[in-house]
Design an enzyme around this catalytic site. Structure first.
Site, short mmCIF file in Angstrom:
data_model
loop_
_atom_site.label_atom_id
_atom_site.label_comp_id
_atom_site.label_asym_id
_atom_site.label_seq_id
_atom_site.Cartn_x
_atom_site.Cartn_y
_atom_site.Cartn_z
N HIS A 13 0.87 -1.18 0.00
CA HIS A 13 0.00 0.00 0.00
C HIS A 13 0.91 1.23 0.00
O HIS A 13 2.03 1.17 0.52
CB HIS A 13 -0.83 -0.07 1.30
N ASP B 7 2.87 -4.78 7.98
CA ASP B 7 1.67 -3.95 7.83
C ASP B 7 0.47 -4.89 7.95
O ASP B 7 0.17 -5.66 7.04
CB ASP B 7 1.70 -3.25 6.46
N GLN C 246 -4.78 -5.32 6.84
CA GLN C 246 -5.74 -6.37 6.47
C GLN C 246 -5.52 -7.63 7.30
O GLN C 246 -6.46 -8.36 7.60
CB GLN C 246 -5.60 -6.72 4.97
N LYS D 100 -10.72 -0.73 10.44
CA LYS D 100 -10.94 -1.88 9.56
C LYS D 100 -11.39 -3.10 10.36
O LYS D 100 -11.80 -4.10 9.80
CB LYS D 100 -9.66 -2.21 8.78
N CYS E 126 -4.69 2.74 -3.70
CA CYS E 126 -3.47 3.15 -2.98
C CYS E 126 -2.33 2.16 -3.23
O CYS E 126 -1.50 1.94 -2.35
CB CYS E 126 -3.72 3.28 -1.48
N1 PLP Z 1 -2.00 -0.95 4.47
C1 PLP Z 1 -2.97 -1.68 3.94
C2 PLP Z 1 -2.68 -3.08 3.51
C3 PLP Z 1 -4.26 -1.15 3.80
O1 PLP Z 1 -5.23 -1.90 3.27
C4 PLP Z 1 -4.50 0.18 4.22
C5 PLP Z 1 -5.82 0.78 4.03
O2 PLP Z 1 -6.55 0.45 3.13
C6 PLP Z 1 -3.45 0.89 4.81
C7 PLP Z 1 -2.21 0.30 4.90
C8 PLP Z 1 -3.63 2.29 5.31
O3 PLP Z 1 -4.55 2.28 6.38
P1 PLP Z 1 -5.09 3.63 7.01
O4 PLP Z 1 -5.61 4.45 5.86
O5 PLP Z 1 -6.18 3.18 7.93
O6 PLP Z 1 -3.98 4.29 7.71
#
Ligand code: PLP
Length: 409
Positions: free
Chosen positions: A122, A199, A202, A225, A367
């Site tokens: 991401h 990270d 998910q 999430k 993203c």
């Molecule tokens: N990493 C992953 C795999 C994600 O799916 C997301 C959000 O969709 C993020 C990071 C970023 O999360 P946040 O926008 O809640 O900070």
């Protein structure tokens, strides 16, 4: 009442209609709907126990602090962190990664060093490291993604050397839905004493996370999430590393003593929690994670698992039957998340038509622009499921998708 209805009745948002149609919410990888237990706590706190945490000698502040710290303990238990001091509240995954990229790299990343990220990352697991590399004069290296969506671990082993100061990988890609072999990735890095950040935006939702068993050095995720309030998040870090890292932001609550000549800092975890946190939001992590646990246990857990298996099988077969449909992320170890393209149909057109039929999906580069480039596209459609989604909804989705495709071709 069936078990799936029993789960769904906890979510007021799922009962609504859009454009006169029953909502089928399949944008769960972006954010989850909230159960009543979370909504109730938000109401109770904003309308009652509202006072700033850690600051005052009065009942409301005490009560709020108890709820805030209670949530921290609940997170600790949920991920099996060895101590509450290793659990830092942030505003989300993005904030957690930025904290590490900024603070850890300020201390440990020097000119000529390197950082490794996974190719399915991401943007929030790319850009903070790029910023850190730019400041230090370090190089960003990338673990390639194979055609089936798996990470290329042979290439990863080739990238590892003594110049690498940290590895940051996705637990589960938000586009491909594949569960990465993070334990193996961590073991390889640890052979060279390189720490690994996972990270878990998910991963925390779809996998059982035990940070000690995984042996990661950092695990990050967002509350929103996994059923908690938005603007909430977690950075789990190995104690020795968190202690060695300088503070990220300065301000109230993160200090021990302050003078114009010199400031000393609070112990963990407060060292990394400057300013008034989103304490009411963070408190909702407790009912949210308890709810997530309830979804995994006993007869409810069994029903959820069975429904999820049926959804994966059904969706995989149904998408394969649509002429010109390409599904991305076809490896075995997969969560119920499906990103695809259909020849002759723009993803945004499909999403707009689906929306009018009551179905909420995500389109765009999600993203993950470098991953889109890897697969030679600029956009995909993504349908992502949570335990409150049913096979019936998957069937309705496919029916609507076929209708939309026929309208567009
Ligand atoms: N990493 C992953 C795999 C994600 O799916 C997301 C959000 O969709 C993020 C990071 C970023 O999360 P946040 O926008 O809640 O900070």
């Amino acid at each position: 009442m069936g078990l799936m209805e029993k789960i769904r009745e906890n979510f007021p948002a799922l009962g609504q209609k859009v454009y006169g149609k029953d909502l089928v919410y399949l944008d769960n990888a972006a954010t989850s709907q909230k159960p009543k237990v979370v909504l109730d706590l938000l109401n109770e706190m904003y309308g009652g126990t509202n006072a700033n945490v850690h600051r005052a000698m009065h009942k409301l502040s005490d009560d709020t602090t108890m709820l805030y710290e209670g949530a921290r303990e609940c997170v600790r238990e949920f991920i099996n962190a060895p101590g509450k001091e290793c659990v830092i509240f942030t505003s989300g995954t993005t904030a957690s990664i930025n904290l590490v990229a900024s603070s850890y790299c300020r201390k440990f990343l020097k000119e000529g060093d390197a950082v490794i990220v996974s190719g399915d990352s991401h943007h929030s697991n790319i850009v903070p490291w790029q910023l850190a590399c730019e400041i230090a004069g370090a190089e960003l290296k990338v673990i390639p993604v194979k055609d089936n969506g798996e990470l290329d671990l042979d290439e990863y082993r080739n990238l590892l050397d003594s110049r690498v100061k940290i590895v940051a990988v996705e637990h589960i890609s938000n586009v491909l839905g594949i569960i990465n072999p993070v334990k193996e990735i961590i073991q390889q890095a640890h052979k060279l004493n390189i720490p690994v950040l996972v990270d878990g935006a998910q991963g925390i939702v779809h996998a059982d996370v035990d940070v000690q068993e995984m042996d990661c050095d950092f695990y990050v995720f967002s509350g929103h999430k996994i059923y908690a309030a938005t603007g909430t998040g977690i950075l789990y870090g190995r104690r020795e590393l968190l202690e060695a890292m300088p503070p990220y932001m300065g301000g109230g609550d993160m200090v021990d003593t302050v003078s114009f000549a010199k400031t000393t800092y609070a112990e963990l975890p407060l060292k990394f929690e400057a300013g008034t946190p989103h304490f009411i939001g963070q408190a909702t992590l407790k009912p949210a994670l308890e709810f997530a646990k309830w979804l995994k246990e006993g007869e409810i857990g069994k029903a959820v698992k069975e429904e999820e298996e049926k959804i994966i099988e059904y969706m995989t077969n149904a998408l394969a039957q649509i002429e010109g449909c390409t599904l991305y992320g076809t490896a075995e170890n997969k969560i119920p998340l499906f990103s695809f393209n259909i020849e002759g149909c723009f993803p945004s057109d499909l999403a707009q038509l689906l929306d009018k039929m009551g179905v909420a999906v995500r389109t765009g580069f999600m993203c993950c622009e470098p991953l889109m480039t890897r697969f030679g596209v600029t956009s995909m459609v993504r349908a992502s499921f949570l335990p409150y989604n049913t096979l019936q909804e998957a069937e309705y989705f496919i029916k609507c998708l076929n209708r939309a495709v026929n309208m567009l071709r």
